[in-house]
Design a protein around this motif. Structure first.
Motif, PDB file in Angstrom:
ATOM      1  N   ASN A 182      53.169  16.997  30.062  1.00 39.66           N
ATOM      2  CA  ASN A 182      51.894  17.733  30.036  1.00 39.66           C
ATOM      3  C   ASN A 182      51.502  18.256  28.664  1.00 39.66           C
ATOM      4  N   PHE A 183      52.343  18.050  27.664  1.00 41.14           N
ATOM      5  CA  PHE A 183      52.045  18.581  26.333  1.00 41.14           C
ATOM      6  C   PHE A 183      50.837  17.870  25.718  1.00 41.14           C
ATOM      7  N   ASN A 184      49.981  18.677  25.136  1.00 40.00           N
ATOM      8  CA  ASN A 184      48.778  18.154  24.474  1.00 40.00           C
ATOM      9  C   ASN A 184      49.063  17.980  22.989  1.00 40.00           C
ATOM     10  N   THR A 185      49.166  16.730  22.541  1.00 40.18           N
ATOM     11  CA  THR A 185      49.497  16.455  21.143  1.00 40.18           C
ATOM     12  C   THR A 185      48.351  16.774  20.186  1.00 40.18           C
ATOM     13  N   GLU A 186      47.176  17.056  20.724  1.00 36.99           N
ATOM     14  CA  GLU A 186      46.014  17.318  19.863  1.00 36.99           C
ATOM     15  C   GLU A 186      45.942  18.766  19.391  1.00 36.99           C
ATOM     16  N   ILE A 187      46.729  19.654  20.007  1.00 30.26           N
ATOM     17  CA  ILE A 187      46.703  21.050  19.582  1.00 30.26           C
ATOM     18  C   ILE A 187      47.825  21.305  18.572  1.00 30.26           C
ATOM     19  N   ASP A 188      47.588  22.219  17.674  1.00 31.77           N
ATOM     20  CA  ASP A 188      48.539  22.493  16.591  1.00 31.77           C
ATOM     21  C   ASP A 188      49.573  23.527  17.041  1.00 31.77           C
ATOM     22  N   VAL A 189      50.445  23.088  17.947  1.00 27.30           N
ATOM     23  CA  VAL A 189      51.481  23.968  18.481  1.00 27.30           C
ATOM     24  C   VAL A 189      52.792  23.195  18.511  1.00 27.30           C
ATOM     25  N   GLU A 190      53.895  23.873  18.138  1.00 34.23           N
ATOM     26  CA  GLU A 190      55.206  23.237  18.210  1.00 34.23           C
ATOM     27  C   GLU A 190      55.562  22.970  19.666  1.00 34.23           C
ATOM     28  N   PHE A 191      56.222  21.849  19.911  1.00 40.39           N
ATOM     29  CA  PHE A 191      56.582  21.481  21.282  1.00 40.39           C
ATOM     30  C   PHE A 191      57.450  22.552  21.940  1.00 40.39           C
ATOM     31  N   SER A 192      58.403  23.111  21.199  1.00 42.24           N
ATOM     32  CA  SER A 192      59.307  24.115  21.778  1.00 42.24           C
ATOM     33  C   SER A 192      58.545  25.361  22.218  1.00 42.24           C
ATOM     34  N   THR A 193      57.474  25.711  21.503  1.00 35.10           N
ATOM     35  CA  THR A 193      56.655  26.872  21.868  1.00 35.10           C
ATOM     36  C   THR A 193      56.035  26.682  23.244  1.00 35.10           C
ATOM     37  N   TYR A 194      55.684  25.441  23.544  1.00 35.98           N
ATOM     38  CA  TYR A 194      55.095  25.122  24.841  1.00 35.98           C
ATOM     39  C   TYR A 194      56.174  24.930  25.902  1.00 35.98           C
ATOM     40  N   ALA A 195      57.295  24.340  25.508  1.00 37.28           N
ATOM     41  CA  ALA A 195      58.328  23.969  26.475  1.00 37.28           C
ATOM     42  C   ALA A 195      59.105  25.164  27.009  1.00 37.28           C
ATOM     43  N   VAL A 196      59.375  26.152  26.152  1.00 29.89           N
ATOM     44  CA  VAL A 196      60.211  27.290  26.565  1.00 29.89           C
ATOM     45  C   VAL A 196      59.664  27.997  27.805  1.00 29.89           C
ATOM     46  N   PRO A 197      58.394  28.433  27.826  1.00 32.81           N
ATOM     47  CA  PRO A 197      57.901  29.107  29.040  1.00 32.81           C
ATOM     48  C   PRO A 197      57.853  28.177  30.255  1.00 32.81           C
ATOM     49  N   MET A 198      57.687  26.869  30.026  1.00 34.06           N
ATOM     50  CA  MET A 198      57.694  25.924  31.141  1.00 34.06           C
ATOM     51  C   MET A 198      59.076  25.860  31.778  1.00 34.06           C
TER      52      MET A 198
END
Length: 257
Positions: free
Chosen positions: A81-97
């Motif tokens: 589900n990660f959106n590669t178009e936004i300027d966010v590190e993957f781990s920042t998104y993955a941790v709360p998931m």
């Protein structure tokens, strides 16, 4: 105790690969293009992240293999589900998931099931509690919390109590390197004192000296909860006779005690 465990779910955690930020971005790009090999490599390269997160939940004494598997589900959802178009590190998104997936697992596998409406009320109350604490610099009362969210005091109190996880009687409360003190060691029962124990013995002995008919009447009256009329019908005598026998039995018990 889980920090020293090397193998989890058949995976040697000491040999888990690590990825640089650039490698993650490239693998994410290829994954979005349908490259299954890149997806697998990306998941494997982030298993250390799952391992570090499940360490937060070790005090719950859950099976580490189960937590790791559930954390991997959260990681896979993050990859897909990660959106590669936004300027966010993957781990920042993955941790709360990953954390969210583990918390859902712990909530749904709790031995005490709490309805969703009660949980929602409890979480609203906790949010209001934090808000009031920050505003007043003190611990808010249940009444204040209930007023803040517009709910009844008893409903808020019930909801907050419902989400408290049960504590095992064998939970360690103190350990100085020798014998441990457990929760059950801190529990006392005022009804089970030596005096009460001796009185119970004396009462049983007094009852044992009654006639069989008196024992039968006392048993039906005070252990089975039957009325004198019901007993009279069962044993074929009048209610007045049951009353006299009961009174006589009490007199003999009292004298013995």
């Amino acid at each position: 105790m889980y920090y020293n465990k090397v193998e989890i779910c058949g995976v040697n955690t000491s040999k888990l690969p690590t990825l640089t930020s650039a490698e993650k971005k490239e693998l994410l790009r290829r994954t979005k293009q349908g490259d299954s090999a890149a997806r697998e490599e990306l998941i494997d390269g982030n298993l250390r992240l799952v391992l570090s997160i499940i360490q937060r939940f070790t005090n719950r004494h859950e099976n580490l293999d189960d937590l790791f598997q559930v954390g991997c589900i959260g990681l896979i959802k993050a990859v897909d589900n990660f959106n590669t178009e936004i300027d966010v590190e993957f781990s920042t998104y993955a941790v709360p998931m990953i954390i969210g997936e583990i918390r859902r697992y712990l909530r749904d596998n709790n031995t005490i099931r709490v309805s969703r409406s009660v949980r929602d009320l409890a979480y609203r109350a906790l949010a209001a509690k934090e808000k009031l604490s920050a505003r007043c610099n003190s611990e808010p009362t249940i009444e204040a919390i209930a007023k803040e969210i517009g709910e009844k005091v008893k409903d808020v109190s019930h909801a907050l109590e419902a989400i408290i996880e049960p504590v095992s009687l064998y939970e360690t409360v103190f350990n100085d390197g020798g014998d441990s003190i457990y929760v059950m060691d801190q529990i006392s029962d005022d009804r089970s004192t030596d005096e009460m124990w001796l009185e119970d013995i004396a009462l049983k002995e007094a009852i044992s000296k009654l006639s069989e008919k008196e024992k039968n009447i006392i048993s039906k009256r005070f252990y089975a909860g039957k009325t004198q009329m019901e007993i009279a019908e069962e044993i074929g005598i009048s209610q007045a006779q049951v009353s006299r026998l009961e009174k006589g039995a009490f007199e003999r018990i009292r004298k013995h005690l």
